[in-house]
Structure formats: structure tokens, C-alpha cells
Write an enzyme that holds these catalytic residues in place. Structure first.
Site, PDB file in Angstrom:
ATOM      1  NE  ARG A  93      -3.727   0.213   1.864  1.00 27.94           N
ATOM      2  CZ  ARG A  93      -4.840   0.954   3.149  1.00 27.94           C
ATOM      3  NH1 ARG A  93      -4.931   0.136   4.532  1.00 27.94           N
ATOM      4  NH2 ARG A  93      -5.382   2.086   3.081  1.00 27.94           N
TER       5      ARG A  93
ATOM      6  CB  CYS B 132      -2.012   3.330   9.828  1.00 27.25           C
ATOM      7  SG  CYS B 132      -3.258   3.753  10.130  1.00 27.25           S
TER       8      CYS B 132
END
Length: 293
Positions: free
Chosen positions: A177, A235
Site C-alpha cells: 500500500r 496509516c
């Protein structure tokens, strides 16, 4: 201030003290209902906490997927969980504390000092052969906790961008990611320019417990983390970043959480996005100047 408690130590406290409050924070982004998992088996006396509705609030896409709850709402929830100001609160999940760390961080940010993570999470309790309780439990007596945000530092998008170049900004998501190879939920793939990839799963041993403090410290230092440099963490939506905040705290650092995280950043069209391995978070660029939080 301690961060962790072992399953064996928690079991002893539950037998000898009446000021221990246990919170079950089972949740997964694309997983089964945490409440159903709780009903199937939870620690004695544990209260189920719904991350989506009690540890976050609704918001616009520009706020990110899990904005912090209003302090009055969090205080009301904490009292429903039976928490008093002097209680010791222990939080756990079945996801190596990736969701439980949100409750740990929120309560500490809101001024509750005695909050611990069950090291190794539910798996450690099971490995120790300790009992579980099934079904829903009666609501505990209402607590009297008084909460107020501000005990821990947070940063916004502007400060996160600055720290990526004047200090170090850690991206706690999986490497794929971070690099922009995949993005299952947010509108743009990649990372904040200058951020350093630091998957929070790398802070765990094979049994799901946190690595020892000295090993964590060496690991973070290898990424460029230093005591005199501002340390930001983000995050996907500010949930698992709290887990990395816990690891940094165990290692002796004082990090800042970016609650909006990538889910906010990627919804702001004027914010640049970087893909690939990226930079090293401003190595050599920090001069000791303060960062406004």
C-alpha cells in the site's frame, strides 16, 4: 508508565483486584462482526467496544474514515464500559492489537493514565490456557471517568507534510500500500511524499507479542528515528498507526499521531502523492527547529 501486560499477570490481577476493566476491541476492516466474535468467547468481565461507533465518529471523506470521536461521546462510552478515573484498563483484540491499540491511544490521549495492552492479544490468553466466557454479559455499573483530550500530541495534514522533511514520518501500512501497488479502500494509491515505510507488523514477534524494547529501538533507529527529531505516524485511517505509536513508546520515543492518515490525505485533491519506494523522510534535513503540533 507501562504499556503492556502479560496474560498471566492480567489473570492474577482479575483474581485479586476489583479496579481492573477489560475492553474487547475486536474489529477488522473487511472481516466478520467483532460483536459476534466477542459472543463466541471473550475474557472474563470484558466489555465489547465497537470501534466504528465508539472509537470514531461519522465525518466527511475529507476527515478520513475514522475521525476521533467527540470527547463528550468518548467519556459517555467510557462510563458505559464501567471505567472510573483510578481504574486500570486493559484492552485486547484477536488481531495482534491492531485495533485494540486505538482504544489504548484514545484513552491515554483523553487523560486516562492506567491503560495497558494485553501483549500477544487474545492468542496469548488462549496459549496460557486461561478461561473464556461466551455470550453477552450484563452491562457493568456506570463509571465516573472524566476525560479530556490533549495528553498525547496529534498532527494534521500540514504538519505531517512538514515532518516528512524536517523529521521523520512513518507509514505504518503494509509495504504494498505504501508503494502504491494496491489500494483496497482509499481513492488514491501511494504515500505522503517523504514518508518512510515502517509496517507495524514488523514490530511483532512470531507469537504476536511486541518485540523487546531494545530490539524495537534498534529497528526504528535503522529507519532514521532519533529522540531529537519529530516523529509522525500515519496509516490508512489512524487505527493501526496507534499500534506503531505503542511500539515507539515501548522503544522510548515520543511520537505524534496523524489521525486523518492516508484516508484523509488521499481525499484532499491538492495533496501530492508519491509511489514506489519513496524517500527517507528528510535525512540530514532536521536542524532542531520545533514543529507546531
Amino acid at each position: 508508565m507501562n504499556t503492556l501486560i502479560s496474560a498471566e499477570d492480567l489473570a492474577r490481577l482479575l483474581e485479586t483486584r476489583d479496579d481492573i476493566r477489560v475492553l474487547d476491541v475486536r474489529w477488522a476492516l473487511l472481516g466478520p462482526s467483532g460483536r459476534d466474535e466477542y459472543a463466541a468467547g471473550h475474557l472474563p468481565g470484558a466489555v465489547y467496544v465497537d470501534l466504528e461507533t465508539e472509537l470514531a465518529r461519522p465525518g466527511a471523506s475529507e476527515d478520513g474514515r475514522h475521525p476521533l470521536p467527540a470527547i463528550d461521546d468518548l467519556q459517555a462510552a467510557a462510563r458505559r464500559w464501567g471505567i472510573h478515573d483510578d481504574d486500570t484498563v486493559v484492552v485486547y483484540d484477536d488481531l495482534s492489537l491492531m485495533s485494540a491499540a486505538r482504544a489504548w491511544w484514545l484513552l491515554r490521549h483523553a487523560g486516562h493514565r492506567n491503560v495497558l495492552l494485553l501483549d500477544g492479544a487474545l492468542a496469548a490468553w488462549r496459549r496460557a490456557g486461561l478461561p473464556l466466557v461466551t455470550g453477552e454479559q450484563p452491562d457493568p455499573p456506570i463509571g465516573t471517568a472524566h476525560l479530556s483530550y490533549g495528553s498525547l500530541a496529534t498532527i494534521d495534514a500540514d504538519t505531517a507534510a512538514a515532518i516528512a522533511h524536517t523529521g521523520i514520518l512513518l507509514d505504518a501500512r503494509a509495504g504494498a500500500r505504501y508503494r502504491g501497488e494496491t489500494e483496497p479502500v482509499d481513492p488514491r494509491a501511494g504515500h505522503i511524499p517523504g514518508a518512510v515505510s515502517a509496517p507495524t507488523t514488523d514490530t511483532l514477534a512470531d507469537d504476536g507479542r511486541f518485540l523487546p524494547a531494545d530490539q524495537l529501538r534498534a529497528q526504528f533507529e535503522s529507519l532514521g528515528v532519533k529522540p531529537m527529531r519529530p516523529i509522525g505516524v500515519y496509516c490508512g485511517s489512524g487505527v493501526t498507526a496507534a499500534h506503531e505509536i505503542a511500539a515507539l513508546t515501548i522503544a522510548g520515543f515520543v511520537p505524534y499521531l496523524y489521525p486523518g492518515s492516508w484516508s484523509q490525505w488521499s481525499n484532499l485533491p491538492d495533496r501530492p502523492v508519491e509511489t514506489g519506494d519513496g524517500g527517507r523522510g528528510g535525512f540530514g534535513g532536521f536542524t532542531g527547529a520545533s514543529v507546531r503540533l
